[in-house]
Design a protein around this motif. Structure first.
Motif, PDB file in Angstrom:
ATOM      1  N   LEU A 109     -44.132 -97.427  37.076  1.00 31.78           N
ATOM      2  CA  LEU A 109     -45.595 -97.548  37.069  1.00 31.78           C
ATOM      3  C   LEU A 109     -46.238 -96.314  37.692  1.00 31.78           C
ATOM      4  CD1 LEU A 109     -46.049-101.300  38.128  1.00 31.78           C
ATOM      5  CD2 LEU A 109     -46.451-100.309  35.866  1.00 31.78           C
ATOM      6  N   LEU A 110     -45.642 -95.838  38.788  1.00 32.57           N
ATOM      7  CA  LEU A 110     -46.178 -94.632  39.423  1.00 32.57           C
ATOM      8  C   LEU A 110     -46.092 -93.426  38.488  1.00 32.57           C
ATOM      9  CD1 LEU A 110     -44.756 -95.009  43.044  1.00 32.57           C
ATOM     10  CD2 LEU A 110     -47.139 -95.222  42.321  1.00 32.57           C
ATOM     11  N   THR A 111     -44.956 -93.310  37.775  1.00 31.85           N
ATOM     12  CA  THR A 111     -44.795 -92.208  36.820  1.00 31.85           C
ATOM     13  C   THR A 111     -45.845 -92.272  35.729  1.00 31.85           C
ATOM     14  OG1 THR A 111     -42.409 -92.162  37.231  1.00 31.85           O
ATOM     15  CG2 THR A 111     -43.195 -91.115  35.194  1.00 31.85           C
ATOM     16  N   VAL A 112     -46.056 -93.487  35.194  1.00 35.35           N
ATOM     17  CA  VAL A 112     -47.054 -93.671  34.130  1.00 35.35           C
ATOM     18  C   VAL A 112     -48.437 -93.298  34.639  1.00 35.35           C
ATOM     19  CG1 VAL A 112     -48.215 -95.381  32.688  1.00 35.35           C
ATOM     20  CG2 VAL A 112     -45.731 -95.413  32.912  1.00 35.35           C
TER      21      VAL A 112
ATOM     22  N   THR B 106     -39.486-117.717  44.111  1.00 30.29           N
ATOM     23  CA  THR B 106     -40.323-117.164  43.039  1.00 30.29           C
ATOM     24  C   THR B 106     -40.993-115.866  43.480  1.00 30.29           C
ATOM     25  OG1 THR B 106     -40.749-119.399  42.197  1.00 30.29           O
ATOM     26  CG2 THR B 106     -42.239-117.659  41.491  1.00 30.29           C
ATOM     27  N   LEU B 107     -41.565-115.903  44.698  1.00 29.59           N
ATOM     28  CA  LEU B 107     -42.236-114.700  45.202  1.00 29.59           C
ATOM     29  C   LEU B 107     -41.249-113.558  45.406  1.00 29.59           C
ATOM     30  CD1 LEU B 107     -44.664-116.321  47.807  1.00 29.59           C
ATOM     31  CD2 LEU B 107     -45.259-115.313  45.595  1.00 29.59           C
TER      32      LEU B 107
ATOM     33  N   LEU C  97     -41.450-110.054  43.689  1.00 31.80           N
ATOM     34  CA  LEU C  97     -41.444-108.825  44.484  1.00 31.80           C
ATOM     35  C   LEU C  97     -40.338-107.873  44.027  1.00 31.80           C
ATOM     36  CD1 LEU C  97     -42.684-107.349  46.904  1.00 31.80           C
ATOM     37  CD2 LEU C  97     -41.044-108.527  48.369  1.00 31.80           C
ATOM     38  N   GLY C  98     -39.166-108.470  43.701  1.00 27.68           N
ATOM     39  CA  GLY C  98     -38.070-107.642  43.200  1.00 27.68           C
ATOM     40  C   GLY C  98     -38.439-106.961  41.891  1.00 27.68           C
ATOM     41  N   ASN C  99     -39.059-107.715  40.992  1.00 29.13           N
ATOM     42  CA  ASN C  99     -39.494-107.138  39.714  1.00 29.13           C
ATOM     43  C   ASN C  99     -40.524-106.042  39.940  1.00 29.13           C
ATOM     44  OD1 ASN C  99     -37.841-108.916  38.315  1.00 29.13           O
ATOM     45  ND2 ASN C  99     -39.458-110.447  38.059  1.00 29.13           N
ATOM     46  N   LEU C 100     -41.433-106.316  40.863  1.00 26.91           N
ATOM     47  CA  LEU C 100     -42.466-105.321  41.137  1.00 26.91           C
ATOM     48  C   LEU C 100     -41.856-104.060  41.742  1.00 26.91           C
ATOM     49  CD1 LEU C 100     -45.492-104.672  41.217  1.00 26.91           C
ATOM     50  CD2 LEU C 100     -45.586-105.736  43.478  1.00 26.91           C
ATOM     51  N   GLN C 101     -40.875-104.303  42.646  1.00 27.35           N
ATOM     52  CA  GLN C 101     -40.229-103.165  43.295  1.00 27.35           C
ATOM     53  C   GLN C 101     -39.466-102.297  42.289  1.00 27.35           C
ATOM     54  OE1 GLN C 101     -37.483-104.349  46.322  1.00 27.35           O
ATOM     55  NE2 GLN C 101     -37.395-102.325  47.283  1.00 27.35           N
TER      56      GLN C 101
END
Length: 410
Positions: free
Chosen positions: A320-323, A305-306, A310-314
């Protein structure tokens, strides 16, 4: 006076003939055995009757059971009662009298009523059980629990008993490779000394009780073994109140003896006692294995699950950084546009505040007051605000809008 004299043999022969002539029947007699011994296939007994109140012997007699009868009576008695004839046992015997010139009088046993002895044994057993329950100790062992890792065993048995060897071998060679530590406390496991011997062994174990998880009282044998020593009040009290679990495997097929009843767990044989200990440890191993598997499955699921999170976050991090950067640039641009306006507004506000302060300062200028007709009186360069500040002869200066006037106070 009759002076006829008999030899001892002749007199004993007369007694024999008289008995044989007068006592021609067989009789059932109830008595207690004070001694029992076998020799050359014959059984020799000493019978006694005791007064109930004082337990004092009031009658004694010898009895014999010849080999031809004893070979049939003994197996039946053992099979029925589970015990051998022993001293202290109450019996009902079928006998006929016999007097021998050389050996004297004895009763010849032709049958033994095993059910009579069985009933007496049952009564004594029930009396012991009742007393143990009245003392509140009958079920004490049942309240104890075998330790999860029950591996240190104190064994009470005969050192030469086959049952002890079987017990030790089964523990040593168990299929799971479990390690058991056993120590033998030798005891007599058959006969009149069973009670004292086992109690002495229990006392020895008690003195080092912290070294052991449980006690195993074991011996070999089956229904033909003498079990009388295991049906005593003193032994039952010691076992019932012992502080760690006691397992009994004393090898018999008949109903439980009192020792079995008060012990923690009763099994039939020494090998069954060993199997119980192995199974107890196997259950612990199964529980630990199951817990380990469940922990492993949970850990793997959690990691999975983690990892997915983490994959989704990556994958979403660049977006997210662009936004975030876009938002910050927009905020900076907005601030850059608003700063000149905010600065102009602030400068205007401060300028207006200064103008107000300048007007206030002008209004407070003394020269303006003098132009309106007011004057200022000074003494030694200080403004005079109170007439008491000057005295006669003091020089004062009066400032007007145009010029000054000096005066002397009269």
């Amino acid at each position: 006076m009759n002076k006829e004299t008999y030899s001892l043999y002749e007199l004993n022969a007369l007694v024999r003939l008289t008995i044989e002539a007068e006592l021609t029947n067989e009789y059932w007699v109830e008595a207690e055995l004070s001694e029992v011994r076998e020799s050359r296939g014959h059984c020799y007994m000493e019978l006694v009757q005791k007064e109930e109140q004082t337990n004092t012997p009031i009658a004694r007699a010898s009895a014999k059971c010849w080999r031809s009868t004893w070979s049939m009576v003994e197996p039946y008695f053992l099979r029925t009662t589970g015990q051998a004839l022993r001293a202290g046992m109450k019996v009902r015997l079928k006998v006929y009298p016999q007097f021998h010139e050389a050996f004297g009088f004895s009763w010849i046993v032709t049958d033994v009523d095993a059910t009579y002895t069985l009933g007496d044994m049952a009564k004594r057993r029930q009396d012991i059980i009742r007393q143990l329950k009245e003392e509140g100790v009958f079920d004490l062992q049942k309240s104890l629990r075998l330790p999860l890792f029950c591996q240190h065993i104190a064994v009470i048995s005969s050192e030469t008993a086959a049952g002890y060897g079987d017990f030790s071998a089964q523990l040593r060679d168990n299929e799971y490779g479990f390690h058991f530590s056993t120590r033998l406390f030798p005891a007599i496991m058959q006969g009149e000394q069973v009670e004292q011997s086992i109690i002495a062994a229990l006392d020895s174990i008690y003195r080092q009780i912290d070294n052991y998880d449980c006690v195993a009282i074991i011996r070999g044998g089956g229904a033909t073994a003498d079990m009388s020593g295991f049906d005593t009040l003193a032994l039952a009290e010691n076992v019932a109140q012992f502080p760690i679990p006691i397992i009994t495997g004393i090898g018999h097929d008949r109903d439980e003896c009192v020792l079995d009843m008060v012990s923690h767990t009763r099994v039939k044989t020494p090998t069954a006692a060993a199997a119980l200990l192995i199974d107890n440890l196997k259950q612990v191993l199964d529980t630990l294995t199951d817990a380990q598997q469940r922990i492993t499955r949970y850990t793997q699921l959690k990691l999975s699950t983690l990892k997915a999170q983490l994959g989704n976050l990556q994958s979403s991090l660049p977006h997210l950084l662009t936004v975030i950067m876009t938002r910050q640039h927009t905020r900076i641009d907005t601030l850059a546009q608003r700063i000149p306006l905010l600065a102009d507004r602030r400068l205007t506000q401060e300028k207006h505040r200064l103008e107000l302060m300048s007007e206030k300062v002008k209004m407070l200028d003394p020269s303006l007051l003098l132009k309106r007709g007011y004057s200022i009186t000074l003494k030694d360069g200080h403004v005079v605000k109170d007439a008491r500040q000057v005295q006669t002869g003091d020089e004062i200066e009066t400032r007007l809008s145009k010029g000054t006037i000096k005066s002397i106070i009269q």
